[in-house]
Design a protein around this motif. Sequence first.
Motif, PDB file in Angstrom:
ATOM      1  N   UNK A  23      -6.659  55.002  21.705  1.00  0.00           N
ATOM      2  CA  UNK A  23      -6.165  55.735  20.542  1.00  0.00           C
ATOM      3  C   UNK A  23      -5.757  54.785  19.426  1.00  0.00           C
ATOM      4  N   UNK A  24      -5.113  53.678  19.761  1.00  0.00           N
ATOM      5  CA  UNK A  24      -4.719  52.708  18.747  1.00  0.00           C
ATOM      6  C   UNK A  24      -5.951  52.095  18.113  1.00  0.00           C
ATOM      7  N   UNK A  25      -6.888  51.675  18.916  1.00  0.00           N
ATOM      8  CA  UNK A  25      -8.109  51.055  18.399  1.00  0.00           C
ATOM      9  C   UNK A  25      -8.872  52.057  17.554  1.00  0.00           C
ATOM     10  N   UNK A  26      -8.912  53.309  17.984  1.00  0.00           N
ATOM     11  CA  UNK A  26      -9.627  54.343  17.256  1.00  0.00           C
ATOM     12  C   UNK A  26      -9.090  54.465  15.834  1.00  0.00           C
ATOM     13  N   UNK A  27      -7.788  54.450  15.664  1.00  0.00           N
ATOM     14  CA  UNK A  27      -7.194  54.547  14.340  1.00  0.00           C
ATOM     15  C   UNK A  27      -7.537  53.370  13.458  1.00  0.00           C
ATOM     16  N   UNK A  28      -7.546  52.169  14.010  1.00  0.00           N
ATOM     17  CA  UNK A  28      -7.891  50.967  13.254  1.00  0.00           C
ATOM     18  C   UNK A  28      -9.332  51.047  12.785  1.00  0.00           C
ATOM     19  N   UNK A  29     -10.236  51.415  13.675  1.00  0.00           N
ATOM     20  CA  UNK A  29     -11.647  51.493  13.312  1.00  0.00           C
ATOM     21  C   UNK A  29     -11.892  52.527  12.234  1.00  0.00           C
ATOM     22  N   UNK A  30     -11.223  53.657  12.307  1.00  0.00           N
ATOM     23  CA  UNK A  30     -11.427  54.712  11.329  1.00  0.00           C
ATOM     24  C   UNK A  30     -10.944  54.273   9.955  1.00  0.00           C
ATOM     25  N   UNK A  31      -9.805  53.602   9.907  1.00  0.00           N
ATOM     26  CA  UNK A  31      -9.265  53.204   8.623  1.00  0.00           C
ATOM     27  C   UNK A  31     -10.072  52.098   7.982  1.00  0.00           C
ATOM     28  N   UNK A  37     -13.122  59.698   4.239  1.00  0.00           N
ATOM     29  CA  UNK A  37     -13.698  60.901   4.842  1.00  0.00           C
ATOM     30  C   UNK A  37     -13.998  60.684   6.314  1.00  0.00           C
ATOM     31  N   UNK A  38     -14.429  59.505   6.661  1.00  0.00           N
ATOM     32  CA  UNK A  38     -14.698  59.160   8.057  1.00  0.00           C
ATOM     33  C   UNK A  38     -13.382  59.162   8.836  1.00  0.00           C
ATOM     34  N   UNK A  39     -12.362  58.581   8.254  1.00  0.00           N
ATOM     35  CA  UNK A  39     -11.067  58.486   8.920  1.00  0.00           C
ATOM     36  C   UNK A  39     -10.452  59.856   9.150  1.00  0.00           C
ATOM     37  N   UNK A  40     -10.723  60.803   8.265  1.00  0.00           N
ATOM     38  CA  UNK A  40     -10.146  62.140   8.404  1.00  0.00           C
ATOM     39  C   UNK A  40     -10.635  62.819   9.674  1.00  0.00           C
ATOM     40  N   UNK A  41     -11.847  62.509  10.133  1.00  0.00           N
ATOM     41  CA  UNK A  41     -12.379  63.150  11.322  1.00  0.00           C
ATOM     42  C   UNK A  41     -12.092  62.402  12.601  1.00  0.00           C
ATOM     43  N   UNK A  42     -12.020  61.098  12.542  1.00  0.00           N
ATOM     44  CA  UNK A  42     -11.813  60.310  13.755  1.00  0.00           C
ATOM     45  C   UNK A  42     -10.336  60.305  14.104  1.00  0.00           C
ATOM     46  N   UNK A  43     -10.057  60.672  15.343  1.00  0.00           N
ATOM     47  CA  UNK A  43      -8.686  60.689  15.824  1.00  0.00           C
ATOM     48  C   UNK A  43      -7.936  61.957  15.464  1.00  0.00           C
ATOM     49  N   UNK A  44      -8.587  62.854  14.718  1.00  0.00           N
ATOM     50  CA  UNK A  44      -7.937  64.105  14.351  1.00  0.00           C
ATOM     51  C   UNK A  44      -7.895  65.033  15.561  1.00  0.00           C
ATOM     52  N   UNK A  45      -6.803  65.730  15.707  1.00  0.00           N
ATOM     53  CA  UNK A  45      -6.673  66.727  16.770  1.00  0.00           C
ATOM     54  C   UNK A  45      -7.044  66.180  18.142  1.00  0.00           C
ATOM     55  N   UNK A  46      -6.411  65.112  18.560  1.00  0.00           N
ATOM     56  CA  UNK A  46      -6.708  64.548  19.876  1.00  0.00           C
ATOM     57  C   UNK A  46      -6.290  65.514  20.965  1.00  0.00           C
ATOM     58  N   UNK A  56     -15.879  63.355  20.815  1.00  0.00           N
ATOM     59  CA  UNK A  56     -15.658  63.993  19.515  1.00  0.00           C
ATOM     60  C   UNK A  56     -15.633  62.966  18.389  1.00  0.00           C
ATOM     61  N   UNK A  57     -14.958  61.853  18.624  1.00  0.00           N
ATOM     62  CA  UNK A  57     -14.884  60.810  17.601  1.00  0.00           C
ATOM     63  C   UNK A  57     -16.249  60.172  17.345  1.00  0.00           C
ATOM     64  N   UNK A  58     -17.031  59.992  18.397  1.00  0.00           N
ATOM     65  CA  UNK A  58     -18.363  59.413  18.218  1.00  0.00           C
ATOM     66  C   UNK A  58     -19.273  60.344  17.426  1.00  0.00           C
ATOM     67  N   UNK A  62     -21.107  59.102  14.192  1.00  0.00           N
ATOM     68  CA  UNK A  62     -22.569  59.163  14.077  1.00  0.00           C
ATOM     69  C   UNK A  62     -23.001  60.018  12.890  1.00  0.00           C
ATOM     70  N   UNK A  63     -22.286  61.110  12.625  1.00  0.00           N
ATOM     71  CA  UNK A  63     -22.624  61.927  11.455  1.00  0.00           C
ATOM     72  C   UNK A  63     -22.456  61.125  10.174  1.00  0.00           C
ATOM     73  N   UNK A  64     -21.437  60.270  10.141  1.00  0.00           N
ATOM     74  CA  UNK A  64     -21.262  59.391   8.984  1.00  0.00           C
ATOM     75  C   UNK A  64     -22.432  58.430   8.836  1.00  0.00           C
ATOM     76  N   UNK A  65     -22.903  57.885   9.957  1.00  0.00           N
ATOM     77  CA  UNK A  65     -24.051  56.971   9.921  1.00  0.00           C
ATOM     78  C   UNK A  65     -25.304  57.700   9.451  1.00  0.00           C
ATOM     79  N   UNK A  66     -25.492  58.933   9.908  1.00  0.00           N
ATOM     80  CA  UNK A  66     -26.656  59.722   9.486  1.00  0.00           C
ATOM     81  C   UNK A  66     -26.587  59.993   7.987  1.00  0.00           C
ATOM     82  N   UNK A  67     -25.411  60.343   7.477  1.00  0.00           N
ATOM     83  CA  UNK A  67     -25.256  60.590   6.039  1.00  0.00           C
ATOM     84  C   UNK A  67     -25.567  59.333   5.229  1.00  0.00           C
TER      85      UNK A  67
END
Length: 108
Positions: A23-31, A37-46, A56-58, A62-67
């Motif tokens: 969870x800690x690493x997830x927040x760092x990666x998202x920020x 916009x990417x950060x808003x979805x990653x780690x939300x509603x765990x 869910x985070x992946x 991945x949707x961000x990478x596709x966009x």
Amino acid sequence: MRTSAVVAVATIVAALSSGATFALVRGVGAMDMGGASHAAGIGADTTGDADVDFARDMIVHHRGAVAMAEAQLAEGDDPELLAFARQVIRDQGAEIEMLETWLGAAPR
């Protein structure tokens, strides 16, 4: 942009080596790596279930990478990067489908 990615990777490596939780690493990666916009979805509603939260985070990641790849196809000129963008769309799309299927079948 490359500097922020290097800083993010270094931060994640340092966090992992100190025993940080996903969870800690997830927040760092998202920020640091994905923007607001990417950060808003990653780690939300765990959910508290590491497997479900990871899947869910992946999907968000991945949707961000596709966009980004779709934007490259629309605006880019370099043949190598255009080919890479098509590969990202194909590969990440398949991974999104797999993760969504897994989430649909995951026991809760």
